[in-house]
Design an enzyme around this catalytic site. Structure first.
Site, PDB file in Angstrom:
ATOM      1  N   THR A  50       0.880  -1.172   0.000  1.00 19.85           N
ATOM      2  CA  THR A  50       0.000   0.000   0.000  1.00 19.85           C
ATOM      3  C   THR A  50       0.917   1.220   0.000  1.00 19.85           C
ATOM      4  O   THR A  50       2.130   1.079  -0.079  1.00 19.85           O
ATOM      5  CB  THR A  50      -0.892   0.052   1.253  1.00 19.85           C
ATOM      6  OG1 THR A  50      -0.057   0.327   2.371  1.00 19.85           O
ATOM      7  CG2 THR A  50      -1.637  -1.244   1.466  1.00 19.85           C
ATOM      8  N   CYS A  51       0.302   2.391   0.112  1.00 14.17           N
ATOM      9  CA  CYS A  51       1.132   3.597   0.091  1.00 14.17           C
ATOM     10  C   CYS A  51       2.046   3.670   1.315  1.00 14.17           C
ATOM     11  O   CYS A  51       3.030   4.384   1.319  1.00 14.17           O
ATOM     12  CB  CYS A  51       0.263   4.834  -0.010  1.00 14.17           C
ATOM     13  SG  CYS A  51      -1.058   4.875   1.175  1.00 14.17           S
ATOM     14  N   SER A 114      -1.963   0.840  11.209  1.00  9.00           N
ATOM     15  CA  SER A 114      -1.976   1.880  10.181  1.00  9.00           C
ATOM     16  C   SER A 114      -1.487   3.194  10.740  1.00  9.00           C
ATOM     17  O   SER A 114      -1.483   3.397  11.951  1.00  9.00           O
ATOM     18  CB  SER A 114      -3.399   2.089   9.667  1.00  9.00           C
ATOM     19  OG  SER A 114      -3.875   0.911   9.121  1.00  9.00           O
ATOM     20  N   GLN A 125      -7.531  -3.311   0.967  1.00 11.46           N
ATOM     21  CA  GLN A 125      -6.225  -3.519   0.339  1.00 11.46           C
ATOM     22  C   GLN A 125      -5.672  -4.914   0.663  1.00 11.46           C
ATOM     23  O   GLN A 125      -5.084  -5.568  -0.187  1.00 11.46           O
ATOM     24  CB  GLN A 125      -5.262  -2.418   0.801  1.00 11.46           C
ATOM     25  CG  GLN A 125      -5.617  -1.067   0.190  1.00 11.46           C
ATOM     26  CD  GLN A 125      -4.951   0.099   0.913  1.00 11.46           C
ATOM     27  OE1 GLN A 125      -4.680   0.045   2.099  1.00 11.46           O
ATOM     28  NE2 GLN A 125      -4.705   1.171   0.182  1.00 11.46           N
ATOM     29  N   GLU A 197      -9.624   6.119  -2.762  1.00 10.77           N
ATOM     30  CA  GLU A 197     -10.653   5.947  -1.731  1.00 10.77           C
ATOM     31  C   GLU A 197     -10.483   6.932  -0.581  1.00 10.77           C
ATOM     32  O   GLU A 197     -11.434   7.509  -0.080  1.00 10.77           O
ATOM     33  CB  GLU A 197     -10.557   4.530  -1.159  1.00 10.77           C
ATOM     34  CG  GLU A 197     -11.478   3.540  -1.811  1.00 10.77           C
ATOM     35  CD  GLU A 197     -11.372   2.185  -1.148  1.00 10.77           C
ATOM     36  OE1 GLU A 197     -11.753   2.073   0.010  1.00 10.77           O
ATOM     37  OE2 GLU A 197     -10.895   1.244  -1.809  1.00 10.77           O
ATOM     38  N   MET A 198      -9.207   7.123  -0.197  1.00 15.57           N
ATOM     39  CA  MET A 198      -8.943   7.996   0.949  1.00 15.57           C
ATOM     40  C   MET A 198      -9.303   9.450   0.626  1.00 15.57           C
ATOM     41  O   MET A 198      -9.815  10.177   1.459  1.00 15.57           O
ATOM     42  CB  MET A 198      -7.481   7.877   1.352  1.00 15.57           C
ATOM     43  CG  MET A 198      -7.259   8.149   2.824  1.00 15.57           C
ATOM     44  SD  MET A 198      -5.536   8.189   3.213  1.00 15.57           S
ATOM     45  CE  MET A 198      -5.152   6.491   3.289  1.00 15.57           C
TER      46      MET A 198
END
Lengths: 431, 275
Positions: A50-51, A114, A125, A197-198
């Site tokens: 993910t990022c 997170s 994800q 999405e965020m």
């Protein structure tokens, strides 16, 4: 007993620059899964990027002390794929094994690990990473069960704790900042670049503050239109983003671009046009979309995903109680999974004992019955049933003892003893 | 018994309570503390006004003939203007800055050695009184603009530097601080302009010409031009936010120098008021 290994780097261990370099595209994830498939030392595995994190979760075929369970091979693969020397990223990695790896995965899926605890996107994800691994065919019984367990933990945490409340999210942090920059958000306009999405979540938060206007710019104009319609906003071409800067106040960017989508010179030029009115950039993309030097321009503020962490941490501390409860759920799930794993290790031994006893009984029974030809068919069947029952009752207690895993006992010790007592590890039986 | 002096001491006492209250409010953020501090400031200002009325009656003119009197007048102006801005904007945290400044002015005024000076009969008339009241009120507003500017810079530093810190939760938005500072500047500038105009008219009636190139006059014009430039730049070149805050601080520093420094170091016909 199967060993579970998790190698990863996240916002907790690696700076954003390194995470940018380590970030895997979907194609690269598939390449990594092919590597797992080809690597004869790995039985099952999946890759999760993910990022904010990159993680390799796998089960080696054999626990090899010399090669530390294929860790070096995985590191060499990352190094080759990302053209990065191992020494550059190795210090930022964490390597978890067995219970620690399972716990970490559960925490990741439940969004406890997170940057913004409780963000809902992470579960999606994780699911996506699992689906990809499933498609490529790198998962098996163990990972399938493990991943499904992680989904159920995440679901339970979301449902039964307040950890997923909007108050604890990256978008909330951004809104809090926006409130400290602008007196009245209702008079401000927002431009959304990209359609992650965020970013959508951040816009939804802004909608609750009734921002004046929302403009969506996206490489695919159709997607921009759809999103704009959703927010009752306006879609513009991606190339128009610079000129639109003159009319908006907040920019939320979350594209998948590898270069900056807005540069310092572009923003500097536009500031004159907008009479130096304040601009606030929320860059939630990794790699970053907004040139960080823009923050040096007067009346312009740029916050990237790492910058938002400070604000988020305050919110996280307010949710500490919820996190404690969520961690309890994780520990419960871990125990349940461990029990299943232990049972999984016991099953082949129980099966082997059963098979051996059945073989012995059958052999001896047939030998005896061969000399008792005067017996009727019913009598023969009765004798067969009796011998089977004797065998079954004879091994009942040992099997019950083996099945009773847990209680902090060393199951592997008892399994070894059982295998030696019944001489199970010699393939050619000569009873 | 010097009743006005006792009243000034009482007023200073209330100002000090108010300052302590506002500093408490800075750390504890309790509205009750802020309301008490504002109440103490209000009582202090009323007592202070009463003292000045008594002094004016005794002198037969406004008590601005000595430095102590000038500082006291500045303190009252600042208290009055702060109460006004508080009523208008409710920027509570500005009280920390305003009450601290008022207390310093009043303590300096009380501890300065008393200078016996007979009021000059030339300092009379509507234009003279108008000049004094408008200039002091204008400068008080510009002092508050400087305060709001400082708060802006503090908040901006936290946001820009990405370490929100102590002030982040305690200060309002940058937009709001900029708006308060700007309103204080425009109000202060208007009062200062009228104060200078009435001063010019008074000069014509007292000395026969509007402008005498007195050092104080030149510095006052300089300070006025700084604010005029700031307002012009804001209107036509979008100078706002950080630049505006810095200019409000610089402008006020020039005003302080014009108020005190010029009289102390450069002389001129206003020198007599600061002895």
């Amino acid at each position: 007993m199967p060993k579970i290994i998790l190698i990863g780097a996240s916002h907790k261990t690696a700076p954003v620059e390194l995470r940018e370099k380590l970030s895997f595209s979907q194609e690269q994830i598939e390449t990594a899964l092919e590597f797992i498939k080809q690597d004869s030392g790995i039985k099952e595995g999946l890759v999760f990027s993910t990022c904010n994190r990159l993680e390799f979760l796998y089960i080696p075929k054999n626990s090899d002390v010399n090669n530390i369970d294929r860790v070096d091979a995985v590191l060499a693969f990352i190094s080759e794929l990302k053209q990065l020397p191992v020494s550059e990223f190795k210090p930022s990695l964490y390597i978890h094994t067995d219970d620690d790896a399972i716990r970490h995965l559960f925490c990741v899926a439940a969004s406890l690990d997170s940057m913004v605890v409780g963000e809902p996107q992470i579960l999606g994800q994780v699911k996506k990473a699992y689906k990809t691994a499933l498609r490529v065919g790198t998962t098996g019984v163990l990972l399938n069960r493990l991943m499904h367990k992680s989904f159920s933990v995440a679901k339970r945490v979301r449902k039964q704790t307040g950890i997923g409340d909007n108050a604890v999210s990256i978008s909330y942090a951004a809104i809090e900042l926006a409130h400290k920059i602008f007196a009245d958000l209702a008079t401000k306009s927002v431009m959304l670049i990209g359609a992650g999405e965020m970013a959508e979540l951040a816009v939804e938060h802004l909608m609750t503050h009734q921002v004046e206007k929302i403009v969506v710019a996206n490489r695919t104009f159709k997607n921009a239109l759809e999103l704009a319609r959703k927010f009752n906003g306006q879609a513009v071409q991606y190339e128009e983003r610079e000129s639109v800067l003159a009319d908006v106040d907040i920019i939320i960017s979350s594209t998948g671009a590898t270069d900056y989508v807005l540069t310092r010179d572009q923003v500097k030029g536009i500031m004159k046009k907008r009479q130096h009115k304040t601009l606030f950039f929320i860059d939630i993309a990794v790699p970053r979309d907004i040139d960080p030097r823009i923050n040096k321009i007067s009346n312009v503020y740029v916050y990237d995903i790492d910058d938002l962490r400070n604000i988020v941490e305050t919110n996280i501390s307010q949710r500490a109680q919820e996190t404690i409860m969520a961690q309890r759920f994780v520990e419960e799930a871990l125990l349940a999974f461990r029990r299943w794993l232990d049972e999984l290790a016991v099953v082949p031994t129980i099966k082997a004992i059963n098979r051996k006893m059945t073989d012995i009984v059958n052999l001896e029974c047939e030998k005896t019955l061969a000399g008792l030809r005067h017996l009727s068919k019913d009598d023969v069947e009765s004798i067969r049933r009796m011998t089977k029952a004797i065998a079954s009752r004879a091994i009942h207690d040992p099997i019950l003892f083996l099945r009773n895993t847990g209680d902090h006992r060393d199951d592997s010790l008892y399994l070894n003893i059982a295998r030696q007592l019944f001489n199970l590890d010699i393939p050619d039986h000569n009873y | 018994m010097n009743i006005p002096f006792i009243l000034l001491q009482c007023a200073t006492f209330f100002y000090l309570i108010s300052t302590a209250g506002y500093f408490c409010y800075l750390f504890h953020q309790k509205n009750r503390i802020q309301q008490t501090a504002l109440g103490a400031l209000g009582i202090g200002a009323v007592v202070h006004l009463f003292a000045i009325v008594l002094q004016s009656a005794a002198l037969g003119g406004l008590p601005i003939y000595t430095l102590a009197q000038s500082l006291s007048m500045a303190g009252l102006s600042l208290a009055a203007m702060f109460i006004y801005t508080q009523y208008r904007f409710r920027l509570k945290i500005l009280g920390v800055y305003a009450t601290a400044m008022i207390s310093v002015l009043m303590l300096a005024s009380l501890f300065l050695p008393e200078v016996a000076k007979a009021p000059d009969k030339i300092y009379k008339g509507i234009f003279f009184f108008g000049h004094i009241i408008l200039i002091f009120s204008g400068e008080a507003m510009l002092a508050l603009a400087c305060g709001a500017g400082i708060l802006y810079l503090l908040q901006e530093q936290g946001i820009k530097g990405k370490s929100p810190g102590f002030f982040f939760k305690r200060l309002p938005s940058l937009d709001f601080l900029d708006a308060v500072s700007y309103t204080c500047i425009t109000t202060g500038f208007a009062l200062l302009t009228f104060g200078l105009v009435t001063g010019l008219i008074y000069a014509r009636s007292a000395w026969g010409n509007f402008w005498q190139w007195d050092v104080k006059e030149v510095f006052s014009l300089g300070a006025w031009l700084v604010y005029a430039a700031l307002l012009h730049l804001r209107l036509y070149s979008g100078w706002r936010g950080r630049n505006s805050a810095i200019m409000s601080v610089i402008g006020f520093i020039i005003l302080i120098f014009t108020f005190l420094g010029v009289n102390f170091f450069l002389g001129g016909h206003h020198q007599g008021f600061t002895q």
